[in-house]
Design a protein around this motif. Sequence first.
Motif, PDB file in Angstrom:
ATOM      1  N   GLN A 529       0.808  -1.223   0.000  1.00 11.19           N
ATOM      2  CA  GLN A 529       0.000   0.000   0.000  1.00 11.19           C
ATOM      3  C   GLN A 529       0.847   1.282   0.000  1.00 11.19           C
ATOM      4  OE1 GLN A 529      -2.502  -0.486   3.430  1.00 11.19           O
ATOM      5  NE2 GLN A 529      -3.735  -2.077   2.463  1.00 11.19           N
ATOM      6  N   LYS A 530       2.100   1.154   0.502  1.00  7.91           N
ATOM      7  CA  LYS A 530       2.886   2.375   0.719  1.00  7.91           C
ATOM      8  C   LYS A 530       4.322   2.217   0.248  1.00  7.91           C
ATOM      9  CE  LYS A 530       0.555   4.074   4.795  1.00  7.91           C
ATOM     10  NZ  LYS A 530       0.784   4.493   6.168  1.00  7.91           N
ATOM     11  N   ASP A 531       4.983   3.351   0.095  1.00  8.84           N
ATOM     12  CA  ASP A 531       6.421   3.287  -0.186  1.00  8.84           C
ATOM     13  C   ASP A 531       7.191   3.257   1.137  1.00  8.84           C
ATOM     14  OD1 ASP A 531       6.772   5.883   0.790  1.00  8.84           O
ATOM     15  OD2 ASP A 531       6.929   6.805  -1.194  1.00  8.84           O
ATOM     16  N   ARG A 532       8.496   3.214   1.064  1.00  9.27           N
ATOM     17  CA  ARG A 532       9.295   3.042   2.284  1.00  9.27           C
ATOM     18  C   ARG A 532       9.258   4.269   3.186  1.00  9.27           C
ATOM     19  NH1 ARG A 532      11.184  -2.481   2.200  1.00  9.27           N
ATOM     20  NH2 ARG A 532      11.997  -2.865   0.142  1.00  9.27           N
ATOM     21  N   THR A 533       8.860   5.426   2.616  1.00  6.27           N
ATOM     22  CA  THR A 533       8.765   6.603   3.485  1.00  6.27           C
ATOM     23  C   THR A 533       7.398   6.676   4.158  1.00  6.27           C
ATOM     24  OG1 THR A 533       7.876   8.129   1.829  1.00  6.27           O
ATOM     25  CG2 THR A 533      10.288   7.918   1.933  1.00  6.27           C
ATOM     26  N   ASP A 534       6.572   5.655   3.955  1.00  5.29           N
ATOM     27  CA  ASP A 534       5.256   5.594   4.588  1.00  5.29           C
ATOM     28  C   ASP A 534       4.194   6.364   3.808  1.00  5.29           C
ATOM     29  OD1 ASP A 534       3.791   4.431   6.618  1.00  5.29           O
ATOM     30  OD2 ASP A 534       3.782   6.244   7.822  1.00  5.29           O
ATOM     31  N   LYS A 535       4.490   6.664   2.549  1.00  7.19           N
ATOM     32  CA  LYS A 535       3.543   7.429   1.740  1.00  7.19           C
ATOM     33  C   LYS A 535       2.699   6.472   0.898  1.00  7.19           C
ATOM     34  CE  LYS A 535       3.638  11.137  -1.623  1.00  7.19           C
ATOM     35  NZ  LYS A 535       4.422  11.641  -2.730  1.00  7.19           N
ATOM     36  N   LEU A 536       1.406   6.758   0.804  1.00  7.16           N
ATOM     37  CA  LEU A 536       0.553   5.982  -0.110  1.00  7.16           C
ATOM     38  C   LEU A 536       0.974   6.311  -1.537  1.00  7.16           C
ATOM     39  CD1 LEU A 536      -2.840   6.708   1.686  1.00  7.16           C
ATOM     40  CD2 LEU A 536      -1.708   4.481   1.574  1.00  7.16           C
ATOM     41  N   TRP A 537       0.861   5.330  -2.421  1.00  9.94           N
ATOM     42  CA  TRP A 537       1.274   5.567  -3.807  1.00  9.94           C
ATOM     43  C   TRP A 537       0.284   6.496  -4.512  1.00  9.94           C
ATOM     44  CZ3 TRP A 537       5.956   3.684  -4.811  1.00  9.94           C
ATOM     45  CH2 TRP A 537       6.402   2.591  -4.071  1.00  9.94           C
ATOM     46  N   GLU A 538       0.822   7.399  -5.321  1.00  5.37           N
ATOM     47  CA  GLU A 538      -0.054   8.213  -6.161  1.00  5.37           C
ATOM     48  C   GLU A 538      -0.378   7.377  -7.393  1.00  5.37           C
ATOM     49  OE1 GLU A 538       1.438  12.093  -6.880  1.00  5.37           O
ATOM     50  OE2 GLU A 538      -0.481  12.797  -7.708  1.00  5.37           O
ATOM     51  N   ALA A 539      -1.263   6.430  -7.208  1.00  9.49           N
ATOM     52  CA  ALA A 539      -1.541   5.378  -8.199  1.00  9.49           C
ATOM     53  C   ALA A 539      -2.787   4.655  -7.705  1.00  9.49           C
ATOM     54  CB  ALA A 539      -0.357   4.409  -8.242  1.00  9.49           C
ATOM     55  N   PRO A 540      -3.346   3.734  -8.482  1.00  5.46           N
ATOM     56  CA  PRO A 540      -4.423   2.907  -7.920  1.00  5.46           C
ATOM     57  C   PRO A 540      -3.936   2.222  -6.640  1.00  5.46           C
ATOM     58  CG  PRO A 540      -4.185   2.508 -10.274  1.00  5.46           C
ATOM     59  CD  PRO A 540      -3.043   3.394  -9.881  1.00  5.46           C
ATOM     60  N   TRP A 541      -4.865   1.833  -5.794  1.00  8.23           N
ATOM     61  CA  TRP A 541      -4.525   1.258  -4.477  1.00  8.23           C
ATOM     62  C   TRP A 541      -3.519   0.105  -4.630  1.00  8.23           C
ATOM     63  CZ3 TRP A 541      -5.065   3.453  -0.064  1.00  8.23           C
ATOM     64  CH2 TRP A 541      -4.974   2.717   1.110  1.00  8.23           C
ATOM     65  N   ALA A 542      -2.432   0.147  -3.854  1.00  4.52           N
ATOM     66  CA  ALA A 542      -1.366  -0.871  -3.899  1.00  4.52           C
ATOM     67  C   ALA A 542      -0.774  -1.001  -5.310  1.00  4.52           C
ATOM     68  CB  ALA A 542      -1.885  -2.227  -3.403  1.00  4.52           C
ATOM     69  N   GLY A 543      -0.711   0.118  -6.012  1.00  6.97           N
ATOM     70  CA  GLY A 543      -0.323   0.157  -7.422  1.00  6.97           C
ATOM     71  C   GLY A 543       0.824  -0.757  -7.831  1.00  6.97           C
ATOM     72  N   PRO A 544       1.984  -0.702  -7.153  1.00  3.41           N
ATOM     73  CA  PRO A 544       3.146  -1.439  -7.659  1.00  3.41           C
ATOM     74  C   PRO A 544       2.989  -2.951  -7.705  1.00  3.41           C
ATOM     75  CG  PRO A 544       3.820   0.225  -6.095  1.00  3.41           C
ATOM     76  CD  PRO A 544       2.327   0.180  -6.044  1.00  3.41           C
ATOM     77  N   ILE A 545       2.026  -3.532  -6.951  1.00  2.00           N
ATOM     78  CA  ILE A 545       1.944  -5.005  -6.975  1.00  2.00           C
ATOM     79  C   ILE A 545       0.823  -5.512  -7.886  1.00  2.00           C
ATOM     80  CG2 ILE A 545       2.899  -5.271  -4.643  1.00  2.00           C
ATOM     81  CD1 ILE A 545      -0.007  -6.064  -3.767  1.00  2.00           C
ATOM     82  N   LEU A 546       0.019  -4.604  -8.456  1.00  2.00           N
ATOM     83  CA  LEU A 546      -1.185  -5.066  -9.161  1.00  2.00           C
ATOM     84  C   LEU A 546      -0.856  -5.926 -10.376  1.00  2.00           C
ATOM     85  CD1 LEU A 546      -3.443  -1.895  -8.880  1.00  2.00           C
ATOM     86  CD2 LEU A 546      -3.273  -3.873  -7.346  1.00  2.00           C
ATOM     87  N   ASP A 547       0.160  -5.498 -11.107  1.00  2.00           N
ATOM     88  CA  ASP A 547       0.539  -6.264 -12.279  1.00  2.00           C
ATOM     89  C   ASP A 547       1.074  -7.644 -11.855  1.00  2.00           C
ATOM     90  OD1 ASP A 547       0.957  -6.411 -15.080  1.00  2.00           O
ATOM     91  OD2 ASP A 547       3.111  -6.371 -14.604  1.00  2.00           O
ATOM     92  N   LEU A 548       1.828  -7.660 -10.762  1.00  2.00           N
ATOM     93  CA  LEU A 548       2.408  -8.912 -10.261  1.00  2.00           C
ATOM     94  C   LEU A 548       1.322  -9.898  -9.830  1.00  2.00           C
ATOM     95  CD1 LEU A 548       5.024 -10.431  -9.340  1.00  2.00           C
ATOM     96  CD2 LEU A 548       4.747  -9.306  -7.124  1.00  2.00           C
ATOM     97  N   ILE A 549       0.313  -9.401  -9.129  1.00  2.00           N
ATOM     98  CA  ILE A 549      -0.710 -10.339  -8.617  1.00  2.00           C
ATOM     99  C   ILE A 549      -1.810 -10.588  -9.660  1.00  2.00           C
ATOM    100  CG2 ILE A 549      -0.257  -9.694  -6.220  1.00  2.00           C
ATOM    101  CD1 ILE A 549      -2.945  -8.191  -6.189  1.00  2.00           C
ATOM    102  N   GLY A 550      -1.814  -9.788 -10.710  1.00  2.00           N
ATOM    103  CA  GLY A 550      -2.820  -9.988 -11.755  1.00  2.00           C
ATOM    104  C   GLY A 550      -4.216  -9.646 -11.289  1.00  2.00           C
ATOM    105  N   ALA A 551      -4.331  -8.637 -10.466  1.00  2.00           N
ATOM    106  CA  ALA A 551      -5.659  -8.242  -9.962  1.00  2.00           C
ATOM    107  C   ALA A 551      -5.593  -6.798  -9.482  1.00  2.00           C
ATOM    108  CB  ALA A 551      -6.076  -9.144  -8.800  1.00  2.00           C
ATOM    109  N   LYS A 552      -6.728  -6.182  -9.411  1.00  2.00           N
ATOM    110  CA  LYS A 552      -6.828  -4.863  -8.762  1.00  2.00           C
ATOM    111  C   LYS A 552      -7.368  -5.078  -7.351  1.00  2.00           C
ATOM    112  CE  LYS A 552      -6.797  -1.525 -12.336  1.00  2.00           C
ATOM    113  NZ  LYS A 552      -7.151  -2.040 -13.673  1.00  2.00           N
TER     114      LYS A 552
END
Length: 695
Positions: A529-552
């Motif tokens: 859900q967040k980057d290492r500085t504790d910030k939510l991504w400026e992207a769809p929820w949990a953006g960086p893993i969506l492609d990996l898990i194949g789901a939104k």
Amino acid sequence: MKYRLLALALATAAPALAQTAPPRPTFFDKGPLMSIGSYYYPEQWPHENWARDIKKMAEVGFQFTHYGEFAWTFVEPEEGKFDFKWLDEAVALAHQNGIKVIMCTSTPTPPAWLAQKHPEILVVNADGRTMQHGSRQQASWSSPVYRQYVQRMVEAIGQHYGQDPRIWGWQLDNEPSHYGQYDYSPAAQASFRRWLQAKYQTLEALNKAWGTAFWSIRYTDFSQVMIPNQKELPEQPAPAAVLDFKRFSADEANDFLSFQYKILRKHIAPTQWVTTNLMPEHVAVDPTRITGLDFLTYTKYLVAGYDNGVGAQGFRMGSASSIGFANDLFRSFNGVTGVMELQPGQVNWGRFNPQPLPGAVRMWIWHAFAGGNKFVCNYRFRQPLTGGEQYHYGIIGTDGLTPSTSGLEYIKVIKELAAVQQQYRAGAKMPPAYQRRQAAILYNADNRWEMDNQPQTNQWSTMAHLKRYYDALKQAGAPVDIITEAKDFTRYPVLVAPAYELLDKNLVERWRQYAQQGGHLVLTTRTGQKDRTDKLWEAPWAGPILDLIGAKIPFYDLLPEAVTGTIASSGKTYQWNNWADVLAPQPGTETWATYTNQFYNGQAAVVSRPLGKGSVTYVGPDTDDGALEKEVLRRVYQRAGIPIADLPAGVVLDWRDGFWVGLNYSDKPYTMPVAGKVLIGSAEVPPAGVVVWKE
Ligand code: GAL
């Protein structure tokens, strides 16, 4: 192979944690598989008891003892005047009885004269109260004055015993922590600011990372920054500030220990090892951030009215994951660990203090053996008659002569271990069917600190969530390592990253490569859900893993305690109550479980997809009973083509150095799949029972 090299390169780029430390001498190669010892406090007993007590310790079979972690006032009775005569005598007595000594630095208990002369060394807690002399752990690791005195004491004891072959190794401090308190003293405030300056360099960077535009917190000078303290703030502090404070506090513990290590290492022989003893699940001090010691040891008290375990007698045994998790976490630092303190029977500080089930102490010692520990030491040899731990068992009871019930269990286990040792042959290979199941759980205290601070539901517990997966893996009969990102993932066919909230794109890429090359990755609730500085991504929820898990992950839901969410998977119904990520799979992603009530009835709860030679599975809900988590892992192993066991809750089956060890923390007898020569116990293992066999 190619990926292995890439993984190593990426691993090297990860933060320098203990798991990247260069290999050190193992120190224990020549000794028994596991030595057994007991704490003794010469300074707490009449001089005339010493010889009798230490002789008794040897007679019942203890191989080492542990001196001095609380003895500063006896080591340095007056400022700068050291007295080792009494300790020399105690060391000599141990040696005469064939007992090795773990010597300690006594930093948790500064003498009364020191606090009187320098009250600025004392910890200030969140309420602004200054801790006082009168128990232990009252001194601030950040205080330069305290450190000067520590330096002198550690130099003195290091010079005195550093080349003494009767000293086996060293323990720094004792359970470094302030027992649930954080330090807000002026020294800690100053050290926190220095830590922030080193980390962020500029105020702009700090303001940005902490999001200080929110509520006009913006700092215009580093001197304005205070440790975020909820007791001083009407509303919640910036989460990034809280996370940095937790990181700082853990780093400060590491700095304090490394400081002592360096002093001691100047004086001691290379054959003497240096460790400290940590509480594995204690949150303020993070074992993965302790970088400088030879290895880490842990302390374990399972029966104190907090852990109900499994079944009606579970409160007398604790949970199997208690020692198991500690073994699997601590062994992964430098490959060596020991149990520095193990509960010797009834304690005095619990919510309530029941008797352990007869046999439980012996089972715990065998569990430590099964987990690869090099030694187990019990706290403590004699039951204290005075002081803050009256009512706390020892190996010997209040009369100073008679072994307690758990003392008798130690005596038994020492003999059993000797018998097993005789059957030991070096070079035993892990049985292939067991090895194939190898799994790792990825752990980063940042996630725990962050989610403890922002749980979003009163029912969230990061450790309980992690342990549901740990238990499921152990019930599958898998050997498990708890690892950090500094480790190479590729040797584990299954990798679980539970609730891995903070990450970066580099980690997501490592996960992708891991799966592509044949690894089976399991990500769970709240991940990404967040980057290492504790910030939510400026992207769809949990953006960086969506492609990996194949789901939104369109949204998550949380329920009241009395409402139960339901889930269907393979014709069975599961229940959840704590947390649910609701998933929207892309084409090509399988749905393994579906929510069956609430307004998202019919939407996906668990999804899985093949990726390269491996797979990626995402588990949306966090349940209470762990049944869904267990089922998901069973399917992951099935997809991987790896046969697993199906052990009931509370039953442990581990392999070490050619020996199978079966343990039973449940309240029903269990018949182990014994194949080979039984050395201890028998195939049907009663509650709190043990079986050891050799194939
Ligand atoms: C440990 C501590 C020991 C002793 C023990 C009592 O946590 O390290 O010094 O206090 O608890 O159970």
